[in-house]
Design an enzyme around this catalytic site. Structure first.
Site, PDB file in Angstrom:
ATOM      1  N   GLU A  18     -71.633 -11.627 -68.158  1.00 25.19           N
ATOM      2  CA  GLU A  18     -71.624 -12.913 -67.466  1.00 25.19           C
ATOM      3  C   GLU A  18     -72.772 -12.941 -66.461  1.00 25.19           C
ATOM      4  O   GLU A  18     -73.161 -11.884 -65.923  1.00 25.19           O
ATOM      5  CB  GLU A  18     -70.276 -13.074 -66.732  1.00 25.19           C
ATOM      6  N   ASN A  72     -63.909 -22.013 -70.609  1.00 21.38           N
ATOM      7  CA  ASN A  72     -63.353 -20.765 -70.075  1.00 21.38           C
ATOM      8  C   ASN A  72     -62.260 -21.076 -69.059  1.00 21.38           C
ATOM      9  O   ASN A  72     -62.484 -21.879 -68.144  1.00 21.38           O
ATOM     10  CB  ASN A  72     -64.467 -19.967 -69.376  1.00 21.38           C
ATOM     11  N   GLU A  73     -61.105 -20.462 -69.225  1.00 14.62           N
ATOM     12  CA  GLU A  73     -59.997 -20.520 -68.248  1.00 14.62           C
ATOM     13  C   GLU A  73     -59.835 -21.922 -67.661  1.00 14.62           C
ATOM     14  O   GLU A  73     -59.815 -22.095 -66.432  1.00 14.62           O
ATOM     15  CB  GLU A  73     -60.216 -19.488 -67.137  1.00 14.62           C
ATOM     16  N   TYR A 108     -55.929  -9.009 -66.455  1.00 19.49           N
ATOM     17  CA  TYR A 108     -56.481  -7.913 -65.650  1.00 19.49           C
ATOM     18  C   TYR A 108     -55.337  -7.165 -64.981  1.00 19.49           C
ATOM     19  O   TYR A 108     -54.322  -7.773 -64.634  1.00 19.49           O
ATOM     20  CB  TYR A 108     -57.440  -8.464 -64.584  1.00 19.49           C
ATOM     21  N   GLU A 127     -60.945 -11.417 -72.396  1.00 17.76           N
ATOM     22  CA  GLU A 127     -61.168 -10.723 -71.111  1.00 17.76           C
ATOM     23  C   GLU A 127     -59.986  -9.806 -70.876  1.00 17.76           C
ATOM     24  O   GLU A 127     -58.836 -10.286 -70.796  1.00 17.76           O
ATOM     25  CB  GLU A 127     -61.283 -11.726 -69.948  1.00 17.76           C
ATOM     26  N   GLN A 132     -66.069  -6.246 -67.867  1.00 19.16           N
ATOM     27  CA  GLN A 132     -67.249  -6.702 -68.596  1.00 19.16           C
ATOM     28  C   GLN A 132     -68.010  -5.462 -69.063  1.00 19.16           C
ATOM     29  O   GLN A 132     -67.384  -4.407 -69.189  1.00 19.16           O
ATOM     30  CB  GLN A 132     -68.075  -7.605 -67.695  1.00 19.16           C
TER      31      GLN A 132
HETATM   32  O1  AHR Z   1     -64.526 -11.448 -65.580  1.00 19.32           O
HETATM   33  C1  AHR Z   1     -64.576 -11.989 -64.305  1.00 19.32           C
HETATM   34  C2  AHR Z   1     -63.977 -13.393 -64.220  1.00 19.32           C
HETATM   35  O2  AHR Z   1     -62.592 -13.319 -64.458  1.00 19.32           O
HETATM   36  C3  AHR Z   1     -64.463 -14.380 -65.252  1.00 19.32           C
HETATM   37  O3  AHR Z   1     -65.613 -15.039 -64.844  1.00 19.32           O
HETATM   38  C4  AHR Z   1     -63.324 -15.353 -65.344  1.00 19.32           C
HETATM   39  O4  AHR Z   1     -63.225 -15.936 -66.615  1.00 19.32           O
HETATM   40  C5  AHR Z   1     -62.109 -14.537 -64.986  1.00 19.32           C
HETATM   41  O5  AHR Z   1     -61.318 -15.173 -64.038  1.00 19.32           O
END
Ligand code: AHR
Length: 497
Positions: free
Chosen positions: A26, A171-172, A243, A291, A348
């Site tokens: 990114e 995205n999101e 995450y 992600e 990432q």
């Molecule tokens: O990967 C970091 C961020 O996490 C990304 O930009 C976003 O899509 C997510 O919230």
């Protein structure tokens, strides 16, 4: 402790799509500037691509890399990132409060991906933009010549089309942190209309619609169901993001993260299949877990305001041995769902919550989490098999009983090697009793172990090999050290059938 692992050659989860080992770059922090791109670095080539980073990326064998965001894409103007570098505008990126010089853009990324031996998964801005910008971008990238946008690409020096096959529709888009957040109905509509336009250009392109930005969103899974209501027939994948954190330093809770991932995937599969039933559709929706990772070490540092600048130090998690165990468990979860999860991106790739770290002007090195990802990517291709684990369990805070062993099994394409990926979550050593039904004459030929006495051990520029795997002596019944990640590779003789 003893743990029985039972697999059967005939009890398959499914074929592992190689794109399960994808990653993500990114325009965020030092992922691009100071990461993959640093003109003037001693290892940089004439494009400014860092050779030391490219080497590590190639070693990871990443088949696809998502670009250019993430949250960044939601206000990205792709036209700013092409054409003569000197004429490209400097912009303020609102997602990460950074200055974007656009000195590295679309054409540069396509060239970098070629050098890294990977494919591009391109994200479209559906935050501040829409169908018009998307169709122009697709034409710029993929049309050979003879139209305004394709000829512009050629005028910019890229005669051959980029042939980007995989596209993310935003995205999101459920996230309040996103520029241009949308309701599920608003997003579902624009995703469907954009998908229609892209597929009118080329029905062979593959499209990923945004599911919820995490299973913890209060609107999950209704968001996903509503979005699919609009675009089920026009897209190919639904995205998931997740995450994992360990702010409370609770090891056993943290190690159970893959149970959370298993359940999240199962819930999204159920949501997709509900829509399939509701629509009387013959199509089965596949998933793009685009992600996933551990992300929490940098939270405090990232909370501090920094002046607007190019390539600030953001999301630079320094990973520990215990994070590597969790990443090993998470990738096992993806392998266990290989029938439905066809794409996944470790988020990432460089500097930003990443397996590869760099110093500006200095070294590049492998973080702890590099290793489980690398082994799965190198040896996890083929057929994923169902794994039954018979091992003592512990009571986890979030998910009830969790076995002390996490495992996934993959038989390679030609059936000659069976790879078992194991994480011993216990503080005790574990003897592994493998029952491999339908495999005759199998023999352990390699046992790689990743462990460290200090679970908080990290790899740094000064000590880049502190947490490094080692090859163990072959034993009839392999011993998995306490709190260790293990790759066991078995040569397969004559098959049972
Ligand atoms: O990967 C970091 C961020 O996490 C990304 O930009 C976003 O899509 C997510 O919230």
């Amino acid at each position: 402790m003893r743990a029985k692992v039972i697999i059967d050659k005939e009890y398959r989860v499914g074929q592992v799509d190689k794109r399960l080992f994808g990653s993500f770059i990114e325009h965020l922090g030092r992922a691009v500037y100071g990461g993959i791109f640093e003109p003037g670095h001693p290892t940089a080539d004439s494009n400014g691509f860092r050779g030391d980073v490219l080497e590590l990326v190639r070693e990871l064998n990443v088949p696809v890399v998502r670009y250019p965001g993430g949250s960044y894409v939601s206000s990205f103007r792709w036209e700013d990132s092409v054409g003569p570098v000197g004429k490209r505008p400097r912009r303020l990126d609102l997602a990460w409060r950074s200055v974007e010089p656009n000195s590295f853009g679309l054409g540069e990324f396509v060239r970098w991906a070629q050098a890294a031996k990977t494919e591009v998964m391109m994200a479209i801005n559906l935050g501040t933009r829409g169908i018009e910008a998307a169709r122009n971008l697709v034409e710029y990238c993929n049309h050979p010549q003879g139209s305004y946008w394709s000829d512009l690409r050629r005028a910019h020096g890229s005669k051959d089309p980029f042939e980007v096959k995989l596209w993310c529709l935003g995205n999101e888009m459920d996230g309040p942190w996103q520029v241009g957040q949308k309701t599920a109905d608003e997003y579902g509509r624009i995703a469907n209309e954009t998908a229609k336009a892209v597929k009118l250009f080329d029905p062979g392109l593959q499209l990923v619609a945004c599911g919820s930005s995490s299973g913890r969103m209060p609107t999950f899974p209704q968001w996903d169901a509503t979005v699919l209501e609009h675009c089920y027939e026009s897209v190919d994948y639904l995205s998931l993001h997740q995450y994992h954190k360990n702010h409370e330093d609770d090891l056993l809770r943290f190690l159970a993260a893959s149970v959370g991932m298993d359940r999240y995937i199962d819930s999204v599969v159920a949501t997709c299949d509900f829509t399939k039933a509701k629509k009387r559709s013959s199509k089965t929706m596949m998933l793009s877990f685009d992600e996933w990772n551990v992300w929490f070490h940098s939270d405090e540092a990232d909370g501090k305001a920094v002046p607007w600048q190019v390539g600030p130090h953001l999301l630079e998690d320094v990973y520990t041995m215990e994070d590597a165990l969790v990443v090993g468990c998470l990738i096992n979860s993806l392998l266990r769902h290989a029938d439905r999860v066809k794409i996944a991106c470790l988020a990432q790739l460089v500097n930003v919550i990443a397996p590869i770290m760099t110093e500006n002007g200095g070294r590049a090195w492998r973080q702890t989490i590099y290793w489980p990802f690398c082994y799965a990517s190198r040896h996890g291709r083929g057929t994923s098999l169902n794994v039954r684990i018979d091992a003592p369990c512990y009571e986890s805070r979030d998910f009830g009983e969790v076995p002390n062993l996490d495992a996934a099994a993959v038989c390679d394409e030609d059936g000659s090697t069976l790879s078992i990926f194991c994480v011993n979550r216990s503080r005790e050593a574990t003897e592994l009793d493998l029952r491999a039904v339908g495999f005759e004459n199998i023999a352990l030929v390699e046992h790689i172990e990743l462990r460290h006495d200090d679970l908080k051990a990290t790899n740094t520029a000064a000590d880049p090999r502190r947490v490094t795997p080692k090859s163990l002596q072959i034993a009839r019944e392999p011993r998995l050290a306490p709190l260790s990640y293990n790759l066991l590779r078995y040569a397969v003789g004559t098959a049972g059938h």
